[in-house]
Design an enzyme around this catalytic site. Sequence first.
Site, PDB file in Angstrom:
ATOM      1  N   ARG A  35      -6.023 -10.698   6.648  1.00 23.45           N
ATOM      2  CA  ARG A  35      -5.834  -9.465   7.395  1.00 23.45           C
ATOM      3  C   ARG A  35      -6.784  -8.517   6.782  1.00 23.45           C
ATOM      4  O   ARG A  35      -6.967  -8.573   5.648  1.00 23.45           O
ATOM      5  CB  ARG A  35      -4.529  -9.371   7.500  1.00 23.45           C
ATOM      6  N   GLU A  41      -2.257   2.311   3.439  1.00 24.88           N
ATOM      7  CA  GLU A  41      -2.366   1.314   2.103  1.00 24.88           C
ATOM      8  C   GLU A  41      -1.484   1.775   0.899  1.00 24.88           C
ATOM      9  O   GLU A  41      -1.230   3.279   0.773  1.00 24.88           O
ATOM     10  CB  GLU A  41      -3.878   1.743   1.713  1.00 24.88           C
ATOM     11  N   HIS A  42      -0.968   0.839   0.383  1.00 26.25           N
ATOM     12  CA  HIS A  42       0.104   1.157  -0.729  1.00 26.25           C
ATOM     13  C   HIS A  42       1.155   1.944  -0.155  1.00 26.25           C
ATOM     14  O   HIS A  42       1.756   2.683  -0.744  1.00 26.25           O
ATOM     15  CB  HIS A  42      -0.648   1.962  -1.989  1.00 26.25           C
ATOM     16  N   ASP A  44       3.519  -0.251   2.047  1.00 25.25           N
ATOM     17  CA  ASP A  44       4.457  -1.225   2.441  1.00 25.25           C
ATOM     18  C   ASP A  44       5.463  -1.314   1.431  1.00 25.25           C
ATOM     19  O   ASP A  44       6.724  -1.490   1.645  1.00 25.25           O
ATOM     20  CB  ASP A  44       3.776  -2.516   2.861  1.00 25.25           C
ATOM     21  N   GLY A 140      -8.989  -8.669  -1.209  1.00 28.36           N
ATOM     22  CA  GLY A 140      -8.062  -7.750  -0.393  1.00 28.36           C
ATOM     23  C   GLY A 140      -7.890  -8.220   1.032  1.00 28.36           C
ATOM     24  O   GLY A 140      -7.644  -7.498   2.023  1.00 28.36           O
ATOM     25  N   SER A 142      -6.120 -10.924   2.025  1.00 24.53           N
ATOM     26  CA  SER A 142      -4.605 -11.580   1.870  1.00 24.53           C
ATOM     27  C   SER A 142      -5.213 -13.207   2.088  1.00 24.53           C
ATOM     28  O   SER A 142      -3.964 -13.640   3.065  1.00 24.53           O
ATOM     29  CB  SER A 142      -3.977 -11.135   3.270  1.00 24.53           C
ATOM     30  N   SER A 143      -5.820 -13.717   1.439  1.00 25.33           N
ATOM     31  CA  SER A 143      -5.823 -15.165   1.366  1.00 25.33           C
ATOM     32  C   SER A 143      -4.592 -15.720   0.891  1.00 25.33           C
ATOM     33  O   SER A 143      -4.094 -16.773   1.441  1.00 25.33           O
ATOM     34  CB  SER A 143      -6.983 -15.699   0.436  1.00 25.33           C
ATOM     35  N   ASP A 187       1.270  -8.268   4.512  1.00 32.70           N
ATOM     36  CA  ASP A 187       0.320  -9.306   4.687  1.00 32.70           C
ATOM     37  C   ASP A 187       0.977 -10.528   5.562  1.00 32.70           C
ATOM     38  O   ASP A 187       0.535 -11.134   6.478  1.00 32.70           O
ATOM     39  CB  ASP A 187      -0.010 -10.193   3.400  1.00 32.70           C
ATOM     40  N   LYS A 231      -6.052 -10.365  -8.988  1.00 35.54           N
ATOM     41  CA  LYS A 231      -4.620 -10.138  -8.677  1.00 35.54           C
ATOM     42  C   LYS A 231      -3.553 -10.888  -9.611  1.00 35.54           C
ATOM     43  O   LYS A 231      -2.521 -10.565  -9.600  1.00 35.54           O
ATOM     44  CB  LYS A 231      -4.020 -10.472  -7.344  1.00 35.54           C
TER      45      LYS A 231
HETATM   46  P1  NG1 Z   1      -4.187  -7.136  -1.068  1.00 34.62           P
HETATM   47  O1  NG1 Z   1      -4.899  -6.453  -2.030  1.00 34.62           O
HETATM   48  O2  NG1 Z   1      -5.042  -7.107   0.195  1.00 34.62           O
HETATM   49  O3  NG1 Z   1      -3.695  -8.583  -1.336  1.00 34.62           O
HETATM   50  C1  NG1 Z   1      -2.013  -5.656  -1.682  1.00 34.62           C
HETATM   51  C2  NG1 Z   1      -0.547  -6.276  -1.217  1.00 34.62           C
HETATM   52  C3  NG1 Z   1      -0.059  -5.688   0.100  1.00 34.62           C
HETATM   53  C4  NG1 Z   1      -0.163  -3.930   0.091  1.00 34.62           C
HETATM   54  C5  NG1 Z   1      -1.663  -3.645  -0.198  1.00 34.62           C
HETATM   55  C6  NG1 Z   1      -1.743  -2.455  -0.790  1.00 34.62           C
HETATM   56  C7  NG1 Z   1      -0.327  -8.586  -2.412  1.00 34.62           C
HETATM   57  C8  NG1 Z   1      -0.087  -9.826  -2.206  1.00 34.62           C
HETATM   58  N1  NG1 Z   1      -0.605  -7.707  -1.218  1.00 34.62           N
HETATM   59  O4  NG1 Z   1      -2.865  -6.435  -0.758  1.00 34.62           O
HETATM   60  O5  NG1 Z   1       1.295  -6.048   0.361  1.00 34.62           O
HETATM   61  O6  NG1 Z   1       0.666  -3.575  -0.758  1.00 34.62           O
HETATM   62  O7  NG1 Z   1      -1.910  -4.616  -1.745  1.00 34.62           O
HETATM   63  O8  NG1 Z   1      -1.756  -1.595   0.579  1.00 34.62           O
HETATM   64  O9  NG1 Z   1      -0.187  -7.939  -3.256  1.00 34.62           O
END
Ligand code: NG1
Length: 458
Positions: A35, A41-42, A44, A140, A142-143, A187, A231
Amino acid sequence: MSTQAWSREELVRAEALARGLSSAAPVFAVRAPGRVNLIGEHTDYSGLPVLPIAIDRSTVAVVSARSDRAIQLANADPAYPARSFALAPEIPPYPPGDWANYVKAAVQGVLTHFSARGIPIDRFLGATFVIDGRVPAAAGLSSSAALTVASALGLMAVNGLELSPREAAAMVARSEWYVGTMAGGMDQAVSLMARQDHAVLIEFNPLRATEVPMPAGAAVVVADSLEVADKSGRVREEYNRRVVECSLAARILGRAFGIDGATILGDIVNQLGNWRADDIVQTLTAIIPERFTGGIAQAAEFLEIPEPELRSALLGEGAARSTLDESRPLECLRRARHVLSETERVHRAVKALSEGRLDEMGGLMDESHRSLRDDFEVSTERLDRMVECARRAGAYGARLTGAGFGGCMIALADAAKSPAILAALERDYYATLAPDAAARALHATMRAGPGASLIRLR
Ligand code: NG1
């Protein structure tokens, strides 16, 4: 089970993977998309809304039941070695960073969910999975959620179990805590509940999704900064730190407004009903210092609760406790200002998109980026440069997307302008990194795609 959500290319991938499965048991194939978040952003993990789309890059997995109680994993990408583990009430994770932890998270999530509903774990069959993930990792997009969703749906299918997309999203979102990220549920929810050519407004507690049609002629340009947001290491700590800072802000506001038991900013907003970000931030400014330099101890004193209690509430207990560097100040005020103003922007964005006002939507994305850069401090010099570049090339607006610290930028533009934006990124951004950077980096116009789907192959 229909193949409607499947592209031809995904079906071909699934057939190819299935040739690697010799089992006589039925073979299922599942696709789960990555997605990209348009805005929100930040928010959820504060229980506040987000507005993502599913993208047309997906994880495809084929799966069949085993007679033993093992989960056997093969990955089409040799960078991810084969793995095998047993079904158990408490599945121990691999060392941090191992790709198969996302599958373990899903399996643990499914077992925990169904055993709490009367299906004992020893009734579960194991499964052989062959996985082909095409959502770029650590960008970023969501793999990880795509892999977790595909694994959960696969394990349920071989065991004859089903959940609605909404129930599955709630289950899988909880299970990703297994990998040590205190992530919200965006995600998994969008991967499961998305609809073609629509953005999805996702709200939490209770989880719900509202489809927002993407205006015809709007293009979403996504471009990878090639800065890896790792991550499983430093970035996870930065992420979890913000979860803590936001929760502290919520606890302090809860005390100020007399809202018992508030632990996330969503609790405050939901209780207040009619609120404005500016007003709440003003309240906070009046009662807390600009930042807590004395770590959790200082915050506990402020909240008049015992420090060990606050520490467990914020960081968890025992082996699951996350680490927090308390020599750095806790920035509750600025973090709350971002989250609350971003929430207002999400609601305005839903209106702007539904009414086809792309210019306004772009402006909100620009504001979001500034807030993420200045108040949330998750942007990087390179992401800022990309965002500038996309705007100069004619985008309505642009911002970092995902957790930040690298990863991708997203821009909204007229479809006719997206080739110029991609060309500008190649010329003014990628070419400054390395001669082959543009060839390596995902940068493309993306269409909002459908959510996850499972079919029986044979
Ligand atoms: P990304 O960085 O796209 O994986 C992360 C969080 C989301 C959300 C966003 C910030 C994970 C797996 N996902 O996304 O739930 O908090 O950062 O909006 O950490």
